[in-house]
Write a protein that holds these residues in place. Sequence first.
Motif, PDB file in Angstrom:
ATOM      1  N   LEU A   1     -54.634  67.267  75.122  1.00 32.84           N
ATOM      2  CA  LEU A   1     -55.309  65.968  75.125  1.00 32.84           C
ATOM      3  C   LEU A   1     -55.125  65.189  73.823  1.00 32.84           C
ATOM      4  CD1 LEU A   1     -58.687  67.111  76.759  1.00 32.84           C
ATOM      5  CD2 LEU A   1     -56.559  66.422  77.878  1.00 32.84           C
ATOM      6  N   HIS A   2     -54.117  65.516  73.025  1.00 33.99           N
ATOM      7  CA  HIS A   2     -53.986  64.901  71.704  1.00 33.99           C
ATOM      8  C   HIS A   2     -53.780  63.388  71.747  1.00 33.99           C
ATOM      9  CE1 HIS A   2     -50.074  66.323  73.128  1.00 33.99           C
ATOM     10  NE2 HIS A   2     -49.532  65.312  72.479  1.00 33.99           N
ATOM     11  N   THR A   3     -53.207  62.849  72.826  1.00 34.23           N
ATOM     12  CA  THR A   3     -52.977  61.398  72.884  1.00 34.23           C
ATOM     13  C   THR A   3     -54.251  60.613  73.176  1.00 34.23           C
ATOM     14  OG1 THR A   3     -52.383  61.465  75.240  1.00 34.23           O
ATOM     15  CG2 THR A   3     -50.591  61.695  73.643  1.00 34.23           C
ATOM     16  N   LEU A   4     -55.320  61.292  73.587  1.00 31.96           N
ATOM     17  CA  LEU A   4     -56.561  60.584  73.919  1.00 31.96           C
ATOM     18  C   LEU A   4     -57.260  60.027  72.679  1.00 31.96           C
ATOM     19  CD1 LEU A   4     -58.185  62.737  76.750  1.00 31.96           C
ATOM     20  CD2 LEU A   4     -56.513  60.893  76.898  1.00 31.96           C
ATOM     21  N   LYS A   5     -56.881  60.489  71.517  1.00 31.90           N
ATOM     22  CA  LYS A   5     -57.526  60.012  70.285  1.00 31.90           C
ATOM     23  C   LYS A   5     -57.174  58.563  69.986  1.00 31.90           C
ATOM     24  CE  LYS A   5     -59.418  62.630  67.809  1.00 31.90           C
ATOM     25  NZ  LYS A   5     -60.825  63.085  67.755  1.00 31.90           N
ATOM     26  N   ILE A   6     -56.034  58.066  70.500  1.00 26.44           N
ATOM     27  CA  ILE A   6     -55.563  56.722  70.143  1.00 26.44           C
ATOM     28  C   ILE A   6     -55.544  55.789  71.344  1.00 26.44           C
ATOM     29  CG2 ILE A   6     -54.222  57.515  68.167  1.00 26.44           C
ATOM     30  CD1 ILE A   6     -51.694  57.241  69.983  1.00 26.44           C
ATOM     31  N   LYS A   7     -56.370  56.066  72.343  1.00 30.51           N
ATOM     32  CA  LYS A   7     -56.454  55.194  73.512  1.00 30.51           C
ATOM     33  C   LYS A   7     -57.410  54.032  73.224  1.00 30.51           C
ATOM     34  CE  LYS A   7     -53.826  57.592  76.414  1.00 30.51           C
ATOM     35  NZ  LYS A   7     -52.685  57.040  77.155  1.00 30.51           N
ATOM     36  N   GLU A   8     -57.929  53.383  74.302  1.00 29.58           N
ATOM     37  CA  GLU A   8     -58.844  52.262  74.113  1.00 29.58           C
ATOM     38  C   GLU A   8     -60.000  52.627  73.189  1.00 29.58           C
ATOM     39  OE1 GLU A   8     -56.648  51.348  77.887  1.00 29.58           O
ATOM     40  OE2 GLU A   8     -57.289  53.098  76.783  1.00 29.58           O
ATOM     41  N   THR A   9     -60.400  53.888  73.249  1.00 33.69           N
ATOM     42  CA  THR A   9     -61.342  54.461  72.291  1.00 33.69           C
ATOM     43  C   THR A   9     -60.865  55.878  72.004  1.00 33.69           C
ATOM     44  OG1 THR A   9     -63.681  54.950  71.891  1.00 33.69           O
ATOM     45  CG2 THR A   9     -62.872  55.376  74.108  1.00 33.69           C
ATOM     46  N   ASP A  10     -61.547  56.588  71.131  1.00 31.91           N
ATOM     47  CA  ASP A  10     -61.283  58.022  70.986  1.00 31.91           C
ATOM     48  C   ASP A  10     -61.964  58.687  72.181  1.00 31.91           C
ATOM     49  OD1 ASP A  10     -61.429  60.754  70.460  1.00 31.91           O
ATOM     50  OD2 ASP A  10     -61.674  60.463  68.308  1.00 31.91           O
TER      51      ASP A  10
END
Length: 408
Positions: A312-321
């Motif tokens: 899930l490392h890419t979820l940190k830089i989405k619309e929110t963390d």
Amino acid sequence: MKLFLSTPPTNLIETNIQVTGSKSESNRLLLLQALFPNIQIENLSNSDDGRVMKNGLGVSFGEVDIHHAGTAMRFLTAYFASQEGKEVVLTGSKRMTERPIKVLVDGLKELGADIEYERNDGYPPLKIKGKKLIKSKVSLPANISSQYISALLLIAPSLENGLELDLVGKITSVPYIKMTLGLLNQVGVTTFFEGNVIKVSPEKDVLDKIMVVESDWSSASYFYSIVALSEVGTKISLTAYKSDSLQGDSVLAELYRDFGVETTFLENEIVLRKTAEAQPSINYDLSNAPDIAQTIAVTCFGLRLGCHLTGLHTLKIKETDRLEALKAELSKLGANITVTDKTLTLKPSKTINNEVAIDTYNDHRMAMAFAPLALKNSIIINDAEVVSKSYPDFWTDMEKLKIGIKEL
């Protein structure tokens, strides 16, 4: 807009839903259409992201504001960099100016692009002067957002010498890269993908082509969650979907078997049925489909199951963390949850707190992932209009399930 969702009169549901075209496919095809006007597109996404992408492609000079649309930011950066004579400042929301783009900009500069940072190094806004890009070889880290990679691949056929892309390390989100290559192939572009090397041949023109966008599998995830949280016997039909989908999130059909949800593929539609109870514990590596992590975590919580999600490392830089947001909002509901920078662990819960207000953090997926919990308890969704980013008809479709929806 704040919405109060109340439980339906029965958790035995049967309905038909038509889901808007895939945002991911739509934005890729819109860029290809801008490069090759012979392409026609049907069943385009009616999302905010699709709208700002289409509007952005029509600009030649001045400011282009893509608001919260991360895909548009990445794709338009590559597009404008390759368009000789165009000069724009590409910007977005406050959150967008906090989302890194240096890897893509560095890659484009390696090809000869003229891009400057207007404020902070490595982040939008970007001042882009379009140039004819002659160089054809570039390398990128492989474990980054696949949108950086797809942005380069989409402009590649319009480059004089095509593109050879070397990905360094373990590749993340391979299905999204294959989606991009699949669409390129469908419009007549020759590609090669073996190991960590991708090649795209140059094309001066493509044949007249009508491209039909498949409906969005990420949007389908919320109905998988609803069926999983419903009684055995529930049946929801969704259009328009394909058994040979290019979308990575089509893995839902396989994963949700563990939740007792069976998927039947018919011509142009899928039928979801709750046929059994869920497995006692869920463990998935979602590195190839991170956008469904929120849905799966909430489904598990609603069923009072434990889960361990990785990749899930890419979820940190989405619309929110998204990992921290999930932790905060599930904790409000009574969850025992821990997260790292790339994993989420949820322990089985005994209770689900009632009438909790869920913050959405300008993130469409937070609103939609938590909505299915209305089958278990009343819930409040703050800033519910954020769903328009990818699925403007979401709340209307929720009402078809007899979920009570009232604006507060």
